[in-house]
Write a protein that holds these residues in place. Structure first.
Motif, PDB file in Angstrom:
ATOM      1  N   THR A 100       0.824  -1.207   0.000  1.00 41.88           N
ATOM      2  CA  THR A 100       0.000   0.000   0.000  1.00 41.88           C
ATOM      3  C   THR A 100       0.858   1.257   0.000  1.00 41.88           C
ATOM      4  O   THR A 100       0.513   2.258  -0.636  1.00 41.88           O
ATOM      5  CB  THR A 100      -0.938  -0.007   1.224  1.00 41.88           C
ATOM      6  N   LEU A 103       1.961   2.085  -3.464  1.00 44.97           N
ATOM      7  CA  LEU A 103       0.848   2.656  -4.223  1.00 44.97           C
ATOM      8  C   LEU A 103       0.588   4.102  -3.813  1.00 44.97           C
ATOM      9  O   LEU A 103       0.395   4.983  -4.652  1.00 44.97           O
ATOM     10  CB  LEU A 103      -0.400   1.801  -3.983  1.00 44.97           C
ATOM     11  N   PRO A 170       2.500  -6.552  -6.891  1.00 44.64           N
ATOM     12  CA  PRO A 170       3.182  -5.417  -6.254  1.00 44.64           C
ATOM     13  C   PRO A 170       4.693  -5.416  -6.447  1.00 44.64           C
ATOM     14  O   PRO A 170       5.326  -4.372  -6.287  1.00 44.64           O
ATOM     15  CB  PRO A 170       2.823  -5.590  -4.764  1.00 44.64           C
ATOM     16  N   LEU A 176       2.511  -1.167 -11.214  1.00 41.03           N
ATOM     17  CA  LEU A 176       2.163  -0.111 -10.275  1.00 41.03           C
ATOM     18  C   LEU A 176       1.513   1.078 -10.982  1.00 41.03           C
ATOM     19  O   LEU A 176       0.816   1.880 -10.352  1.00 41.03           O
ATOM     20  CB  LEU A 176       3.429   0.350  -9.536  1.00 41.03           C
ATOM     21  N   PRO A 179      -2.871   1.208 -11.152  1.00 41.24           N
ATOM     22  CA  PRO A 179      -3.551   1.549  -9.892  1.00 41.24           C
ATOM     23  C   PRO A 179      -3.126   2.905  -9.328  1.00 41.24           C
ATOM     24  O   PRO A 179      -3.958   3.623  -8.760  1.00 41.24           O
ATOM     25  CB  PRO A 179      -3.154   0.410  -8.942  1.00 41.24           C
ATOM     26  N   SER A 180      -1.861   3.281  -9.476  1.00 45.53           N
ATOM     27  CA  SER A 180      -1.413   4.568  -8.946  1.00 45.53           C
ATOM     28  C   SER A 180      -2.029   5.727  -9.731  1.00 45.53           C
ATOM     29  O   SER A 180      -2.428   6.740  -9.145  1.00 45.53           O
ATOM     30  CB  SER A 180       0.117   4.664  -8.964  1.00 45.53           C
ATOM     31  N   GLU A 253      -7.638  -1.098  -4.877  1.00 48.78           N
ATOM     32  CA  GLU A 253      -6.899  -2.333  -4.622  1.00 48.78           C
ATOM     33  C   GLU A 253      -7.724  -3.562  -5.001  1.00 48.78           C
ATOM     34  O   GLU A 253      -7.178  -4.569  -5.470  1.00 48.78           O
ATOM     35  CB  GLU A 253      -6.480  -2.397  -3.154  1.00 48.78           C
ATOM     36  N   TRP A 258      -4.762  -5.738  -5.978  1.00 46.01           N
ATOM     37  CA  TRP A 258      -3.506  -5.304  -5.366  1.00 46.01           C
ATOM     38  C   TRP A 258      -3.497  -5.742  -3.899  1.00 46.01           C
ATOM     39  O   TRP A 258      -4.364  -5.364  -3.125  1.00 46.01           O
ATOM     40  CB  TRP A 258      -3.389  -3.780  -5.475  1.00 46.01           C
TER      41      TRP A 258
END
Length: 309
Positions: A100, A103, A170, A176, A179-180, A253, A258
């Motif tokens: 986390t 992220l 991850p 990455l 999602p980021s 997530e 994630w």
């Protein structure tokens, strides 16, 4: 400064205790019994097994006793035992916290670099075509739900173009990106609008007009006076937003599979796995109060008029 820090640390302890107490009270009144997730299906229906499990995990104690026991263990670094895996909560959550954190840091980097830069350009080019486009795009983005953006990006880049796998890993920096960006895009739009608004306000301030009238170079006025004073509200928003991301972005997530805190929280709520729920909530509150303290200290650095007293 020393007195201020001590007072704030005392406030942090009170906030943590209050937040965890409220959470315990909420879990206590929620319908259902977490014992059902302890012994599987058939075992959990046996009254003797149910009684044994409730005694083992202290679920037969009053709420006050359960809370006191939790706080006592928490002070020693023990966040309890997971109901379903029979492992220490800290052992389970530590790798998820790392995922986390990756992220959240990536999303915040996009927020700061993209949002602040776009907002600054829009303010400097007020009422231009660029400013109009920025205002329109940021307004549209703010209105989009996160899950819609995530699903669109997942469908386009993972399913249609096949640039990244559907399952998030991850350990792979490439995975990455989606999602980021999903996490950052709405916050970046808000940062851009906030930066534009505060910059326009500062540009109209008397001290900026005075500096320009005295012949101070425009570049120096922008960097020393306008930018420095414009970022203060942005710092507040970014601090709060980062705290929320570190607490786990449940929707993002889950969409990208994630393996982070948000996904663990979602699963724990469905299973009534209270130790995980309480641990994640405690972690989130702790992050918020620490970030609030850091933001206040940063205020004093950015604005000499602010004194920590």
């Amino acid at each position: 400064m020393g007195r201020y820090l001590l007072r704030r640390l005392g406030q942090m302890v009170i906030v943590l205790l209050g937040a965890t107490l409220i959470l315990f009270a909420c879990l206590f009144v929620i319908p259902g019994d977490p014992v059902g997730s302890l012994g599987g299906s058939e075992r959990a229906r046996d009254p003797a097994v149910v009684k044994q499990l409730r005694q083992q995990y202290g679920l037969d104690e009053p709420l006050v006793v359960q809370y006191a026991t939790y706080v006592g263990k928490l002070v020693q670094g023990d966040m309890g035992e997971d109901y379903t895996q029979r492992r220490q909560v800290s052992e389970i959550l530590l790798p998820k916290l790392v995922n986390t954190s990756k992220l959240a840091v990536a999303a915040m980097a996009i927020d700061v670099l993209l949002g602040a830069a776009v907002g600054t350009l829009a303010a400097l080019k007020r009422y231009s075509f660029l400013d109009t486009v920025v205002t329109l795009v940021t307004t549209l983005l703010v209105g989009f739900p996160t899950f819609v953006i995530g699903m669109l990006m997942l469908n386009l880049f993972a399913v249609q173009l096949k640039w990244v796998p559907v399952i998030g890993d991850p350990s792979d920096p490439v995975q990455l990106i989606l999602p980021s960006v999903t996490l950052a895009i709405i916050d970046a739009a808000l940062v851009a609008r906030l930066m534009r608004g505060t910059m326009l306000e500062v540009l109209r301030a008397d001290y900026v007009k005075t500096a320009i009238a005295k012949g101070v170079p425009k570049r120096q006025v922008l960097l020393k006076h306008v930018m420095r004073n414009s970022v203060i509200p942005v710092v507040t928003y970014i601090g709060i937003s980062f705290g929320g991301l570190m607490g786990g972005a449940i929707i993002t997530e889950t969409i990208f599979n994630w393996d982070g805190v948000g996904m663990a929280m979602s699963t724990a709520i469905q299973q009534q796995n209270n130790p995980i729920v309480v641990a994640v909530a405690t972690w989130t509150v702790a992050i918020f109060v620490v970030l609030n303290l850091l933001v206040d200290l940063l205020y004093a650095m950015l604005d000499p008029r602010i004194r920590l007293s």
